[in-house]
Design a protein around this motif. Structure first.
Motif, short mmCIF file in Angstrom:
data_model
loop_
_atom_site.label_atom_id
_atom_site.label_comp_id
_atom_site.label_asym_id
_atom_site.label_seq_id
_atom_site.Cartn_x
_atom_site.Cartn_y
_atom_site.Cartn_z
N CYS A 148 0.83 -1.21 0.00
CA CYS A 148 0.00 0.00 0.00
C CYS A 148 0.87 1.26 0.00
N GLU A 149 1.88 1.27 0.84
CA GLU A 149 2.75 2.45 0.93
C GLU A 149 3.50 2.72 -0.36
N LYS A 150 3.85 1.66 -1.11
CA LYS A 150 4.51 1.86 -2.41
C LYS A 150 3.60 2.59 -3.38
N ASP A 151 2.28 2.43 -3.21
CA ASP A 151 1.30 3.10 -4.06
C ASP A 151 0.83 4.42 -3.45
N ASN A 152 1.60 4.96 -2.51
CA ASN A 152 1.22 6.20 -1.82
C ASN A 152 -0.17 6.09 -1.20
N ALA A 153 -0.41 4.94 -0.57
CA ALA A 153 -1.68 4.67 0.10
C ALA A 153 -1.35 4.05 1.47
N HIS A 154 -2.38 3.58 2.16
CA HIS A 154 -2.19 2.88 3.43
C HIS A 154 -3.21 1.76 3.52
N LEU A 155 -2.94 0.79 4.38
CA LEU A 155 -3.97 -0.21 4.65
C LEU A 155 -5.22 0.53 5.11
N THR B 78 -6.75 -4.58 1.68
CA THR B 78 -7.32 -3.42 0.98
C THR B 78 -6.50 -2.19 1.32
N CYS B 79 -6.06 -1.50 0.27
CA CYS B 79 -5.36 -0.23 0.40
C CYS B 79 -6.37 0.90 0.21
N GLU B 80 -6.09 2.04 0.81
CA GLU B 80 -6.95 3.21 0.69
C GLU B 80 -6.11 4.44 0.39
N LYS B 81 -6.62 5.25 -0.53
CA LYS B 81 -6.06 6.58 -0.78
C LYS B 81 -7.19 7.57 -0.54
#
Length: 147
Positions: free
Chosen positions: A49-56, A141-144
């Motif tokens: 998730c962090e690689k995609d500039n997101a978080h769990l 699930t990742c969230e932005k």
């Protein structure tokens, strides 16, 4: 004239990029969500998730909880008590304000259950969090959050 059009195009592209979700992500409300097809540990899920500039995913409402349950999957969410036992915090450091734990959870049953899953196949969409060993492999699930 070309410079003006180029500048305007870049401004519009910037607005669109901040209001839209990347490919394979779903926009719901002010957030974009990506649910994995692979299974990873909680730590690896967090890194992806962090690689995609997101978080769990951080669940902050009944509506969000119900939406995530519709996937019908067991997914890692961004919740852990690894720092301090029984002090559950989201990956952004915030405490849990709207918990959706199953009955008798969290229980730290195996003495090393420090990460939270949302068990989407359980009967009650508002009571389906469970604590697990962070080294188990689950979907995630990742969230932005959009600006």
């Amino acid at each position: 004239m070309n410079n003006n059009l180029t500048n305007e195009r870049e401004k519009l592209k910037s607005v669109i990029d901040t209001k839209c979700c990347p490919d394979q992500w779903n926009k719901v409300g002010n957030s974009c969500y990506f649910t994995s097809t692979s299974q990873e540990t909680w730590y690896d899920s967090k890194r992806v998730c962090e690689k995609d500039n997101a978080h769990l995913v951080i669940i902050s409402s009944k509506e969000e909880q119900k939406y995530l349950t519709t996937f019908g999957l067991r997914i890692w969410i961004g919740l852990t008590d690894e720092e301090t036992e029984e002090d559950w915090k989201w990956v952004n450091g915030e405490p849990v304000t709207k918990p959706f734990w199953r009955d008798n959870q969290p229980d730290n049953y195996q003495r090393n259950e420090h990460c939270a899953e949302l068990a989407g196949r359980s009967g009650n969409s508002l009571k389906n969090w469970n604590d697990l060993d962070c080294k188990r492999k689950l979907h995630f699930t990742c969230e932005k959050v959009l600006p």
